[in-house]
Design a protein around this motif. Structure first.
Motif, PDB file in Angstrom:
ATOM      1  N   UNK A   1       0.468  -0.748   0.460  1.00 23.68           N
ATOM      2  CA  UNK A   1      -0.409  -0.065  -0.056  1.00 23.68           C
ATOM      3  C   UNK A   1       0.815   1.068  -0.152  1.00 23.68           C
ATOM      4  N   UNK A   2       1.572   1.384   0.814  1.00 25.41           N
ATOM      5  CA  UNK A   2       2.961   2.522   0.389  1.00 25.41           C
ATOM      6  C   UNK A   2       3.579   2.215  -0.682  1.00 25.41           C
ATOM      7  N   UNK A   3       3.536   1.556  -1.091  1.00 24.77           N
ATOM      8  CA  UNK A   3       4.280   1.722  -2.301  1.00 24.77           C
ATOM      9  C   UNK A   3       3.622   2.001  -3.229  1.00 24.77           C
ATOM     10  N   UNK A   4       2.254   2.151  -3.467  1.00 20.78           N
ATOM     11  CA  UNK A   4       1.450   2.397  -4.264  1.00 20.78           C
ATOM     12  C   UNK A   4       0.967   3.828  -3.949  1.00 20.78           C
ATOM     13  N   UNK A   5       0.842   3.843  -2.705  1.00 19.30           N
ATOM     14  CA  UNK A   5       0.475   5.806  -2.273  1.00 19.30           C
ATOM     15  C   UNK A   5       2.107   7.333  -2.644  1.00 19.30           C
ATOM     16  N   UNK A   6       3.231   6.335  -1.761  1.00 21.04           N
ATOM     17  CA  UNK A   6       4.475   7.578  -2.270  1.00 21.04           C
ATOM     18  C   UNK A   6       4.776   8.075  -3.762  1.00 21.04           C
TER      19      UNK A   6
END
Length: 479
Positions: free
Chosen positions: A131-136
């Motif tokens: 999820x973080x990899x998609x958000x940043x």
């Protein structure tokens, strides 16, 4: 990770025109939404460090080596997924990519809080990392799409500052939450994540024409996960299995094969995780190598500080966070001072200064370590030196990573640098655990930490030597 795209937006000196109150409110809402995702990912990348003793107590019989996967699994998957996730979002739409990542991160946070054992917690942390990899990467793209050109530089600086402050405050915030219950370090994400999802659906901009092109090399990302995870497993388990055991040698062999296949695919794939054209830029390669070693020292430093304070001196989680606070509060000041220092001394010299201060702080702990708590004499000098060295080195390295890249490659180059830094964290934590082992009580624990801190300081000195090569290359280019 918070400095990734500052170079991608040129500074503007023209005063921006006045905007309507409605447009201003809309931009502020977009800023708050993208910062909510960025802050959650920044906090959770560091906040778990302070919860280790609480996790060990709750999950009876669990070792620090086993719990290290709650950190390493997150960092490995985040590093491997970062570039492909950003490119997939470019193809399918950044708004959808950001909201999908935010939703997955929020759901995974709930699963982390509900975990009844280490395997479930590690699996939930992997979902968080995806999820973080998609958000940043999408958060910055959405921010740039919302602001007009003359306002983008200020928006990016504010976005960067918010992420930096979140990461710096993670030990203190984490300590306060762990004092309630370690599950709160994940539960705290739920109200912010849900609110950001609801508001983001209404206010985030939708790209008129998503980019087209070949799919990113997803198998290449899997190979990075396999290679780095195998190396980490070998380092962590070597004291137990034996350095010359078949299992350890097999893990190292898997790392070599995985990396070889990754670079082979990168040379042939139309949309690789790491483009070979970037690696041929000498300053880019040297800056990333420096960042890899530098972050290895940083990962060992932060992990060791949390373990020492709570496991050896018996500090509470909150006391541990506050013990790191003096240096943490210096970080914004040093971030502002880095720019003038770079202009006066050169970026490579500032990187070397950062490496030297980080290594000196860890070395001080190794020299001054004592079983009886004496914060001022032992911990405080290192707690001041290491954050200052970290912010100097990291901030100066960001500029060097993209210095010789064409503007079209700024975003990709910054993402690769983020990936390299995450791998460095995994290596540093794994090396520290391998050297520390499972020491006995009393003097054995003191000796084990001293030995591990000396090794970590050696890694910082190695980063300094690589930075020296970078400085010589920069001088040669200038000449």
């Amino acid at each position: 990770m918070t400095q990734t795209a500052g170079d991608a937006v040129p500074a503007k000196t023209v005063a921006p025109p006045p905007e309507s109150p409605e447009a201003g409110r809309h931009r502020k809402l977009v800023f708050l939404v993208v910062c909510a995702g960025f802050v959650m990912s920044s906090l959770d990348m560091m906040i778990v460090n302070v919860a280790f003793p609480a996790l060990e107590e709750d999950f009876h019989g669990t070792t620090a080596a086993a719990l290290s996967w709650t950190l390493n699994a997150y960092s490995i998957v985040f590093a491997a997924a970062l570039v492909p996730a950003g490119r997939l979002a470019d193809r399918s739409g950044r708004k959808g990519g950001f909201l999908l990542g935010l939703g997955l991160f929020t759901l995974a946070s709930a699963l982390c809080a509900a975990s009844q054992g280490v395997p479930m917690l590690v699996a939930a942390r992997v979902l968080q990392a995806l999820g973080a990899a998609a958000m940043v990467p999408t958060s910055l793209g959405l921010l740039l799409a919302t602001y007009p050109p003359e306002r983008r530089a200020g928006a990016v600086r504010a976005w960067t500052a918010v992420g930096g402050v979140a990461a710096a405050l993670a030990p203190i915030v984490g300590g306060a939450l762990v004092n309630l219950d370690w599950r709160w370090i994940f539960l705290i994400n739920l109200p912010f994540g849900i609110a950001a999802l609801l508001v983001g659906r209404r206010v985030l901009p939708t790209a008129a024409q998503p980019e087209r092109g070949p799919l990113p090399d997803l198998l290449g990302s899997v190979l990075i996960v396999i290679a780095v995870a195998a190396a980490s497993l070998a380092l962590i388990k070597a004291p137990e299995w034996g350095w010359s055991s078949a299992r350890v040698l097999g893990c190292f062999a898997l790392t070599v094969v995985g990396l070889a296949e990754f670079f082979r695919r990168s040379a042939r794939h139309p949309n690789p995780v790491v483009a070979f054209s970037l690696l041929r830029v000498r300053s880019f390669s040297l800056a990333n190598l420096t960042a890899l070693v530098f972050n290895s020292c940083f990962g060992a430093m932060l992990f060791s500080f949390m373990l020492w304070c709570q496991n050896v001196w018996g500090y509470s989680a909150l006391e541990t966070g506050l013990a790191l606070a003096p240096g943490t509060f210096l970080m914004p000041v040093m971030a502002m001072a880095t720019g003038p220092l770079v202009k006066k001394l050169g970026a490579a010299t500032v990187v070397m200064l950062g490496c030297a201060l980080l290594a000196a702080g860890v070395l001080w702990w190794g020299i001054a370590a004592q079983s009886e708590p004496d914060y001022v004499a032992m911990l405080l000098p290192g707690a001041l030196l290491t954050p200052v060295g970290t912010i100097l080195g990291t901030t100066a390295l960001v500029g060097l990573v993209t210095k010789d890249l064409p503007p079209a490659s700024f975003a990709t180059g910054s993402a690769v640098n983020m990936m390299v830094r995450q791998v460095g964290l995994v290596i540093g934590i794994s090396v520290f655990i391998a050297v520390l082992g499972t020491p006995g009580p009393g003097a054995a624990t003191l000796d084990a930490f001293r030995h591990a801190w000396f090794i970590a300081a050696g890694i910082g000195i190695l980063a300094l030597l690589v930075g020296l090569s970078l400085a010589r290359r920069t001088e040669a280019d200038a000449g």
